[in-house]
Design an enzyme around this catalytic site. Structure first.
Site, PDB file in Angstrom:
ATOM      1  N   ASP A 269       0.891  -1.286  -0.289  1.00 16.55           N
ATOM      2  CA  ASP A 269       0.044  -0.316   0.031  1.00 16.55           C
ATOM      3  C   ASP A 269       0.810   1.328  -0.017  1.00 16.55           C
ATOM      4  O   ASP A 269       2.079   1.263   0.156  1.00 16.55           O
ATOM      5  CB  ASP A 269      -1.047  -0.014   1.043  1.00 16.55           C
ATOM      6  CG  ASP A 269      -2.246   0.713   0.733  1.00 16.55           C
ATOM      7  OD1 ASP A 269      -2.200   1.474   0.051  1.00 16.55           O
ATOM      8  OD2 ASP A 269      -3.188   0.494   1.457  1.00 16.55           O
TER       9      ASP A 269
HETATM   10  C1  BGC Z   1      -5.142   3.048   0.155  1.00 16.34           C
HETATM   11  C2  BGC Z   1      -5.397   2.064  -0.824  1.00 16.34           C
HETATM   12  C3  BGC Z   1      -5.356   2.358  -2.275  1.00 16.34           C
HETATM   13  C4  BGC Z   1      -4.011   3.113  -2.382  1.00 16.34           C
HETATM   14  C5  BGC Z   1      -3.621   3.906  -3.547  1.00 16.34           C
HETATM   15  C6  BGC Z   1      -4.073   3.985  -0.126  1.00 16.34           C
HETATM   16  O1  BGC Z   1      -3.969   4.803   0.838  1.00 16.34           O
HETATM   17  O2  BGC Z   1      -5.180   2.220   1.461  1.00 16.34           O
HETATM   18  O3  BGC Z   1      -6.689   1.280  -0.680  1.00 16.34           O
HETATM   19  O4  BGC Z   1      -5.321   1.584  -3.293  1.00 16.34           O
HETATM   20  O5  BGC Z   1      -3.682   4.366  -1.265  1.00 16.34           O
HETATM   21  O6  BGC Z   1      -4.591   4.854  -4.031  1.00 16.34           O
END
Ligand code: BGC
Length: 738
Positions: A269
């Site tokens: 993430d």
């Molecule tokens: C979130 C994810 C997301 C990623 C990319 C993160 O902050 O937890 O769910 O896919 O950002 O945008």
């Protein structure tokens, strides 16, 4: 642009990739392990300004937050300037639709309609791929039993059986039968793992959980998505029993890869390798990078840690070149599967973007799913459906609001294209009977308004003026429909709440309206279960309408006026107050089961144990009668099948869909077991007066569970079977496993 990497005619994937890797410098390899956001939109705290140069020089092989065929083509052109011309992979959070927005996942899950949910994923994939994208960060399959956690809006609720069925449907919808088709996208299961169980419901917080709970409740949804062929997995932000997921070798290598046989790649993430330092398991980013690679993480989202530190780690012998090569191989394999080596511009088709996005058919499907997602929570004296000729006042911040309709994580969605409740009322042609007042802003909490960036949506008039306008409108109406609730930004990432009631100023509005003594129908928008205890005692009818997407207004008016019979059923309990949270139906009995008359039994002094509305609950404009629960056997041996049948009759006057649910209880085992666990469900359509007999089939494998030692046990003894309309209203039968 030349495409030097185009595979020769009959070359196999393995040969092509290993030959390509043999030509790559270490820096180019680390580039393939690197994912940066473009500046088109940014979904996290850090931005790298030099990403375009990085692409052109082979230092970055993957981009997210960039779409449209024109823009992705420009960036792909840069990749084609790099020495090896390896195509970029474009990812994005296409969570509940790309441009045609569907209900938020928690809402959509209340349809219990896995075919519909597969279809919404297929449409999302079609639109996203037509708009330059290859890869969606979906499905989010985190089970959660904590309504304080803002991200419950992105998942399918509290139950592993339903959640797993939805996870499979989503992967199938996104990936279709071949990733090479230009209409499919690679899915990414997230957030692996257990992200939905943070302590205190606070986003990003610690997860501490028994192994049996993990394997029985929280892991099955990820496993289902992996078994359905999901091509990638995203590691979660949280730690798990002391080890952050992104550094968790057991989780990624032993469980996901070795035991589950996952063959795709694992992405972090947003900056979660860097965050290993703040978690306190790495002294610096160098150590963090080593830990993550050793754990089996392939791609570094936005952190530049692999790129910056793995060269040194390799020199020092702390990581092996084979580990880097394996990660590169898995990422190149995904690019191969998507057909990008044959044509890096396969998804950059301006014609498709013009003709395949927000088509009438897609909008129609969005409308159907929106209708199926609404849950009727209360309907005293059958006040709903409303009569089109009645004089009705529509009051509340959600009557004309468009922004909230498409919910959070609506990425490329354009809220100005979403149909509001009021605009849909106008389209019914009866608007001369209806009046409107906003009555209150969604909140008056200025700090919250700032945090949610909703200043532009705030009506600057005073609270008193808004209220008086609403009262004047209400006085002239026979019935008042209040459209209240959360704003979309009150749920979602970094949006945990400890007060899960409708904001105070909206409740004050409702209290004033109630003083008029007229019937009040409450429509609640939210991204989570709310505490509606007060509203439940005062409103005559309540509808849970989540955030329903582009066609919200039409779905809502159809339900309000009875063109559609509501059929949604809750996938998370609605608590009586936040103090009950986490609350879920699959509780264990404890050694002192609840007894109203005995003091020392499990209960609160101030509130019942039961939720206000249980899991699986939802009313209809008709009634269904359940009878004749029969089992094919009352004794089973390991390997046997059990047929469970039940008759359901529509005893009312309107046709409708009913969601029939089957639960099991293992009465005595070597470990304590939940008093009920969902095992099967079916959605059936019944005309007035019609009876259908449904037959479910269970296998003895469905009765297995994990203990703390992770033995998968099937234990002889007595079992109960429950079938009915929700987790608290069930017929019961029993059998013995010999
Ligand atoms: C979130 C994810 C997301 C990623 C990319 C993160 O902050 O937890 O769910 O896919 O950002 O945008």
């Amino acid at each position: 642009m030349s495409m030097a990497q185009k595979p020769a005619k009959n070359v196999s994937k393995d040969v092509f990739i290993s030959e390509l890797i043999s030509k790559m410098t270490l820096e180019e390899k680390l580039g393939q392990l690197t994912l940066y956001t473009s500046d088109m939109s940014v979904t996290g705290p850090v931005m790298r300004d030099t990403y375009k140069q990085d692409i052109a020089t082979g230092k970055c092989g993957n981009i997210f937050n960039a779409y449209t065929p024109e823009y992705t083509r420009k960036l792909q052109d840069l990749a084609m300037q790099s020495r090896l011309k390896i195509p970029l992979l474009f990812g994005y959070d296409v969570i509940h639709g790309h441009k045609t927005i569907f209900p938020i996942p928690l809402g959509e899950s209340c349809s219990w309609d896995t075919l519909m949910m597969e279809e919404s994923a297929r449409i999302a994939a079609k639109e996203a791929s037509a708009d330059g994208l290859h890869w969606t960060y979906s499905p989010m399959v985190d089970i959660s039993r904590d309504a304080r956690w803002g991200r419950v809006s992105e998942g399918a609720g509290e139950d592993p059986t339903l959640g797993a069925a939805i996870a499979r449907a989503k992967v199938k919808g996104y990936q279709g039968s071949s990733l090479k088709s230009k209409e499919t996208v690679l899915s990414c299961v997230k957030h692996f793992a257990l992200y939905g169980a943070p302590l205190s419901g606070r986003d990003y917080n610690t997860v501490d959980m028994s192994m049996s709970q993990m394997f029985n409740v929280y892991l099955p949804t990820y496993k289902a998505a992996v078994d359905a062929g999901a091509g990638s997995v995203m590691s979660s932000f949280n730690d798990i029993n002391g080890v952050p997921a992104t550094a968790n070798r057991w989780l990624m290598n032993d469980l996901l890869r070795k035991q589950w046989g996952f063959k795709g790649f694992i992405v972090t993430d947003y900056t979660s390798i860097n965050e290993l330092v703040l978690h306190g398991v790495a002294a610096n980013e160098y150590e963090a990078g080593v830990l993550a690679l050793k754990a089996g993480i392939d791609m570094d989202m936005q952190g530049s840690v692999y790129y910056s530190f793995l060269t040194k780690a390799l020199e020092k012998g702390e990581v092996k070149i084979e580990e880097i090569n394996d990660a590169v191989t898995r990422i190149l394999a995904a690019k191969w599967d998507l057909g990008l080596f044959e044509n890096p511009y396969l998804y950059c088709d301006v014609k498709r973007a013009k003709s395949e996005i927000m088509t009438p058919a897609h909008l129609q499907t969005s409308e159907e799913i929106a209708k199926a997602s609404v849950v009727l929570l209360k309907n005293k004296d059958n006040i709903l459906p409303l009569k089109a000729g009645s004089k009705i006042a529509f009051i509340g911040p959600h009557v004309k609001n468009q922004r909230d309709l498409i919910g959070n994580w609506s990425g490329a969605g354009d809220y100005t294209k979403a149909l509001s409740l009021w605009d849909a009322l106008v389209q019914t042609g009866n608007a001369s009977n209806y009046s409107y007042a906003m009555g209150a802003n969604v909140t008056e909490d200025t700090t919250l308004i700032k945090k949610m960036y909703i200043q532009e949506f705030i009506d600057k008039r005073s609270k008193e003026v808004l209220l008086q306008e609403a009262i004047a409108v209400a006085k002239n109406a026979e019935i008042i429909v209040l459209a209240l609730g959360e704003s979309q930004g009150m749920s979602g990432e970094a949006s945990s709440r400890t007060d899960i009631r409708i904001p105070e100023n909206q409740r004050a509005l409702m209290a004033e309206i109630l003083k008029l003594g007229k019937p009040v129908v409450l429509m609640v928008s939210s991204g989570r279960p709310l505490d509606l205890s007060w509203e439940d005692t005062h409103a005559q009818a309540i509808l849970a309408n989540w955030f329903l997407g582009t066609r919200s207004g039409k779905a809502l008016t159809d339900i309000l006026f009875g063109n559609t019979n509501p059929s949604g059923k809750l996938t998370m309990c609605f608590p009586r107050n936040v103090g009950q949270v986490p609350i879920f139906y699959a509780e264990k009995s404890t050694g002192r089961p609840f007894d109203e008359n005995i003091k020392y039994t499990t209960k609160y002094l101030d509130v019942a144990n039961t939720p206000l509305y249980p899991f699986g609950y939802g009313l209809s404009y008709t009634n269904y009668a359940y009878s004749n629960l029969t089992l094919s056997n009352n004794q089973l041996k390991t390997g046997d099948k059990l047929k469970v049948s039940i008759s359901v009759q529509n005893t009312g006057k309107m046709a409708g869909y009913e969601i029939v649910q089957l639960y099991v209880q293992d009465i005595v085992g070597s470990n304590t077991r939940p008093a009920k666990e969902l095992k099967r469900f079916a959605k059936i359509y019944l005309n007035p007066g019609e009876t259908k007999t449904i037959q479910f089939e269970l296998h003895t494998d469905d009765l297995k569970y994990y203990n703390e030692q992770l033995e998968h046990l099937l234990e002889p003894g007595m079992f109960k079977i429950f079938v009915g309309r929700n987790s608290a209203d069930l017929l019961e039968a029993g059998f013995e496993l010999k």
